[in-house]
Scaffold this active site. Structure first.
Site, PDB file in Angstrom:
ATOM      1  N   GLU A 120     -13.272 -35.248 -71.169  1.00 44.25           N
ATOM      2  CA  GLU A 120     -12.314 -34.620 -70.262  1.00 44.25           C
ATOM      3  C   GLU A 120     -12.957 -34.329 -68.893  1.00 44.25           C
ATOM      4  O   GLU A 120     -12.657 -33.345 -68.239  1.00 44.25           O
ATOM      5  CB  GLU A 120     -11.760 -33.328 -70.907  1.00 44.25           C
ATOM      6  CG  GLU A 120     -10.505 -33.510 -71.762  1.00 44.25           C
ATOM      7  CD  GLU A 120     -10.666 -34.318 -73.042  1.00 44.25           C
ATOM      8  OE1 GLU A 120     -11.234 -35.428 -72.980  1.00 44.25           O
ATOM      9  OE2 GLU A 120     -10.176 -33.856 -74.083  1.00 44.25           O
ATOM     10  N   THR A 137      -9.277 -43.751 -70.338  1.00 42.17           N
ATOM     11  CA  THR A 137     -10.583 -44.259 -69.906  1.00 42.17           C
ATOM     12  C   THR A 137     -10.728 -45.753 -70.174  1.00 42.17           C
ATOM     13  O   THR A 137     -10.374 -46.236 -71.242  1.00 42.17           O
ATOM     14  CB  THR A 137     -11.694 -43.506 -70.660  1.00 42.17           C
ATOM     15  OG1 THR A 137     -11.645 -42.152 -70.254  1.00 42.17           O
ATOM     16  CG2 THR A 137     -13.067 -44.071 -70.375  1.00 42.17           C
TER      17      THR A 137
END
Lengths: 612, 612
Positions: A403, A126
């Protein structure tokens, strides 16, 4: 019911594993401490993680022969310490699992080091600006053929690696995802192993780790933001199972399509969703245990006006908590089946991603409802940190986002459904009871068969509506497909994925029922699954009535049945909660023990005096 | 719309008060600090409270001439610092308000001391074992005629005063409720002023204050448990407006009935519910501001595949947040009207308690949904402490329980409805559009008039069902009324109170609409109220369809209208959130400012670098 059989079915893994975890949690390291510094909380979470790995009951190589064991570990940690569970999932799934999933021979030396924490990893996927569009990340890993090295670089503020668990205190390695530039060509995103701390724990040159500070919870997790300033790593640090740069500096991959390669290198997100669901499922069982156990001892006003009636006797309490208990158990059974399919996906390869996504979404949202309701129904006691609901609530919120944002995963599920059904890899479910997909307006819809058919009906209806609307809007109205999906059919997409998940969970529950031979145990599960089904159908009674598939009388009757079944469930609830595999000795939660005795002495909100 | 008019209507108090609060919040004391010790957090909350009282913009005597001002203070503090808000509500409402409400001439000297914090109070009503049955508390206040003193005593573990805000660090006085024993006779519960700390801050002899430690949030609030070991106080410390012991040692009260006297001495719980609702309403406005402001700048994937589209454009984001924005504004208007009625209850005396209870329940539950949704839709950023959702979530949970558990208040509301209607003090609402309480199966139910009638229909239906069921079960089945209420009709009670609240809120919204002359402003509110109404009716579409009052087509049309109206609301949402009276400069919330710029520098999760 047979209590042992009940417990084993809920457990969903080899029962002999349970005792090892129960034993492990006797270690005093698992006693939670409140009102300690951020540093201390993080150190505590690390020490718990170390105890887990020292016990040698879980290994990153379980992914190769017994993946369920990894999920079981998550379930136990979700019950006992969500921060430790979060550090664990990054070490064993995101980091360790990626090493296992993308390794070639040259990376195998890492496996035992991951197991014993001499290598502690973090997972740099990320970026600040690309949490919702990782494929467009800006981090680069540029190959320098002259030195046979990759240069890992963070070019902008938006491309700092963000939310990186384990990075601030403990990690010495990171898997960094970056756009891979070889001979000036972008070969898409690949994964690279980057050392971020040396043997003395000093941050490596060129690496900057920014403390992310306090969060709304899970403060035992050390989240950081990472910058890489032209950090050089050897060519061999590329995790090269699906793509590689050879000694001559040439890029190879059998997966020619860049987006497909992206999904392969980030595939730990698939098991990651089961890991998050496992943490949440564990936490759900603990919350229900705590909330119900307290209600059974907390006295409220009785008929005489005195405080002589356990509040669990009130219908208010039962109707609030027990449908959630039933749904939680149904989702638990479905979760167990999903774990099995993950371990042995044969025949389900095309739908494994959908299954893992819906498992996380439904389990985590249910977890949030369970916590909110149990906290609320436990009144002030539920508000004390030592009674744990705050910890679990923080885990639930992390689970909704980690997730993959739940709502975005729901879109992914609906798209996969359309693709699978379009390509005939899957079919819409067939209503068995009413093969023409027409349910007559029964006055009793509360058998499992009818409930399953009703859930199927909703899934089929939503699927057809979605396809029809997309076709109409793209073909007749000539709107771009992207715009239709994102701006026009959002509610149907969300409904479709929910109805798929609820139907599938019911299907898995009914499948499980067929395997239970002991009649009272079977009856207990049947009662639970019926409550789950009626509750799910009644929540959508407006839909069923407006489609004319059930009668008004049937809806009223179903309400009446639900009320009666909840009373039946209340009778066996004490047995149920004691057989959900909760390691009660490791909860250290005063209201799950004798809360009056606990309040005899000053305790400063801590659990050191708790007599559990 | 006229922005100023919109803001003033939401504000619900004299607009000129707003500037004073906005100015006050410029003080650096209001900058939140993260990752500080429990002691520091509590000290910070105290310092903020002191700034508020030093500003002299609110007084405990406002209860006598401008109670709305007290609620306005709560709204501002709920927006800016929930811990300070909680300390404030105990000082100014529970403690200060009780002094004002129960005082006689001899207690007036306290008023200015409460205003300037030289007297800091706590409110000792709840006991560990009697949070849900306070009238049966065990604490005694026994009159010793020989010394003209009361002896305040805690006889058991279960009777320790529990959750007592302000007690651990700051309070020097407590109002203690106890069974009043005069000449060996229990005269019921009365309120007594007990000094708990001396001028040097030392705890007084006989008083024990137990630290309650860490909570799931609001850790700036110093909650303790108090024991009194035969603490003697002068006779004059009885708060003697409704009951007194005279110099000759004789007990007097004009209120002969002991339960009625209990409700009189604890009447601050009534305004307390409006105070809690005010804290929550303030927090709701801030949350919506933060969540929407972030969505407007956060980029997600667009048609091109690049991250170039603000996520607020997604229907997913709009459909999740905007119905909550509409409901929040509708409840805000209803809350404002309830405050007015509290200030001038003429004609509403019999229903004031119901109104304050339903206001707290609906506002606080909505607050919880707003936070949960905004946090979830803000992804990871929403998880950082500095972005505030965690603080608000803790306030919402406190609000569900404080000043009466919401679900228990819902029972109280239903009972009061039955009493009021039974005694003809109130009547069931009359459906105006369809005077015979029969709604034809319209295909368009989305006008405000029809929506109001539908809400009335549900209230009338639930009321009649409840009465009918109670009569049947008590008369025909001969069950005790208590058992029927607590074990058999729980869902109908909860539904009845919800439908009363939602109908009344809509009625108050429509009343307000009639007062707005500026057409675009009126249209804006009408749009908002329609979304609130359609959303409320559709959530119960199963009920309306099974009662046959609306057609399946009408439900489908209403869904379609809702989707369209949400898009209309999205267009004006930027203007709306800027005019909800949120003191943005005091939020210190990075994602409500330029979150990318904020992330340019290391920040340790704190707001010192925030450029807002």
């Amino acid at each position: 019911m047979n209590k042992q059989e009940f417990a084993d079915i809920i457990f969903g893994d080899k029962p002999e594993k349970r005792a090892k975890w129960f034993e492990l949690f006797k270690d005093p390291v698992f006693v939670p401490k409140w009102n300690v510094t951020l540093e201390q909380t993080r150190e505590d979470a690390y020490q718990m993680l170390k105890k887990v790995t020292d016990a040698k009951i879980v290994s990153v190589t379980d992914f190769l022969h017994d993946p369920t064991n990894i999920f079981t570990a998550h379930e136990f940690l979700g019950q006992v310490n969500p921060s430790t569970g979060t550090k664990f999932t990054v070490q064993f799934n995101l980091f360790g699992g990626t090493v296992v999933g993308l390794h070639t021979e040259r990376h195998k030396y890492l496996f035992p080091k991951i197991d014993n924490l001499s290598v502690i990893g973090c997972f740099c996927l990320t970026e600040l600006g690309y949490g919702n569009n990782a494929v467009k990340m800006e981090t680069t890993s540029t190959y320098d053929d002259s030195k046979k090295e990759f240069i890992v670089h963070t070019p902008t503020v938006l491309s700092q690696k963000y939310w990186i668990t384990n990075s601030v205190c403990h990690a010495n390695y990171a898997i960094v995802f970056g756009q891979t530039i070889v001979k000036d060509k972008n070969e898409g995103v690949n994964a690279f192993l980057v050392r971020i701390r040396d043997e003395k724990g000093q941050v490596m040159p060129g690496v900057k780790i920014v403390e992310m500070g306090q969060k709304l919870g899970l403060n035992g997790v050390d989240n950081g933001a990472l910058y890489f300033d032209k950090v050089r790593i050897p060519r061999e640090n590329m995790l090269n199972k699906y793509a590689d740069v050879d000694e001559s500096g040439k890029f190879h991959s059998d997966t020619k399509n860049i987006p497909s390669r992206f999904f392969k290198v980030t595939e730990r997100l698939v098991s990651g969703r089961l890991c998050i669901a496992s943490l949440a499922m564990g936490g759900t069982r603990s919350c229900l245990y705590i909330g119900i156990k307290y209600a059974m001892q907390r006295m409220g006003v009785g008929e005489s006006g005195l405080s002589d009636t356990p509040i669990f006797k009130y219908q208010l309490q039962q109707n609030a908590i027990l449908p959630l208990l039933a749904r939680s158990i149904a989702l638990n059974i479905s979760h167990n089946r999903t774990k099995q399919i993950f371990a042995n996906p044969q025949g389900h390869e095309h739908e494994l991603l959908m299954m893992c996504c819906i498992d996380k979404c439904l389990v985590v949202w249910n977890f949030d409802k369970v916590i909110t309701t149990c906290r609320e129904r436990s009144g002030g006691q539920g508000y004390l940190a030592c009674n744990r609901f705050g910890d679990y609530l923080a885990l639930a919120h992390a689970g909704m986002t980690a997730e993959g944002d739940n709502r975005v995963l729901m879109i992914k599920i609906a798209k996969d459904m359309m693709t699978n059904i379009g390509s005939k890899k899957s079919a819409l479910p067939a209503m068995q009871f009413c093969p023409k997909n027409q349910i007559p307006q029964f006055h009793d819809i509360t058998s499992l068969e009818t409930l399953l058919d009703l859930l199927k009906f909703r899934e089929i209806y939503n699927f057809n509506s979605l396809v029809q609307q997309i076709q109409h809007k793209t073909k007749t109205e000539k709107k771009p497909q992207f715009n239709v999906l994102m701006f026009e059919v959002s509610d149907i997409i969300q409904n479709l994925s929910t109805s798929y998940g609820e139907r599938q969970a019911m299907q898995f529950c009914i499948d499980k029922l067929a395997q239970i031979s002991h009649v009272p145990t079977k009856q207990t599960f049947e009662l639970i699954f019926r409550i789950y089904g009626i509750d799910s159908v009644l929540r959508e009674s407006g839909f069923y009535l407006s489609e004319g598939v059930v009668s008004a009388q049937a809806v009223k009757n179903a309400h009446g049945s639900l009320i009666k079944l909840i009373k039946d469930l209340a009778v066996i609830t004490p047995d149920i909660i004691e057989n959900m595999n909760v390691p009660v000795h490791a909860l250290h939660t005063p209201i799950a023990g004798d809360y009056v005795k606990y309040n005899e002495e000053p305790y400063f909100g801590e659990v050191v005096n708790a007599k559990l």
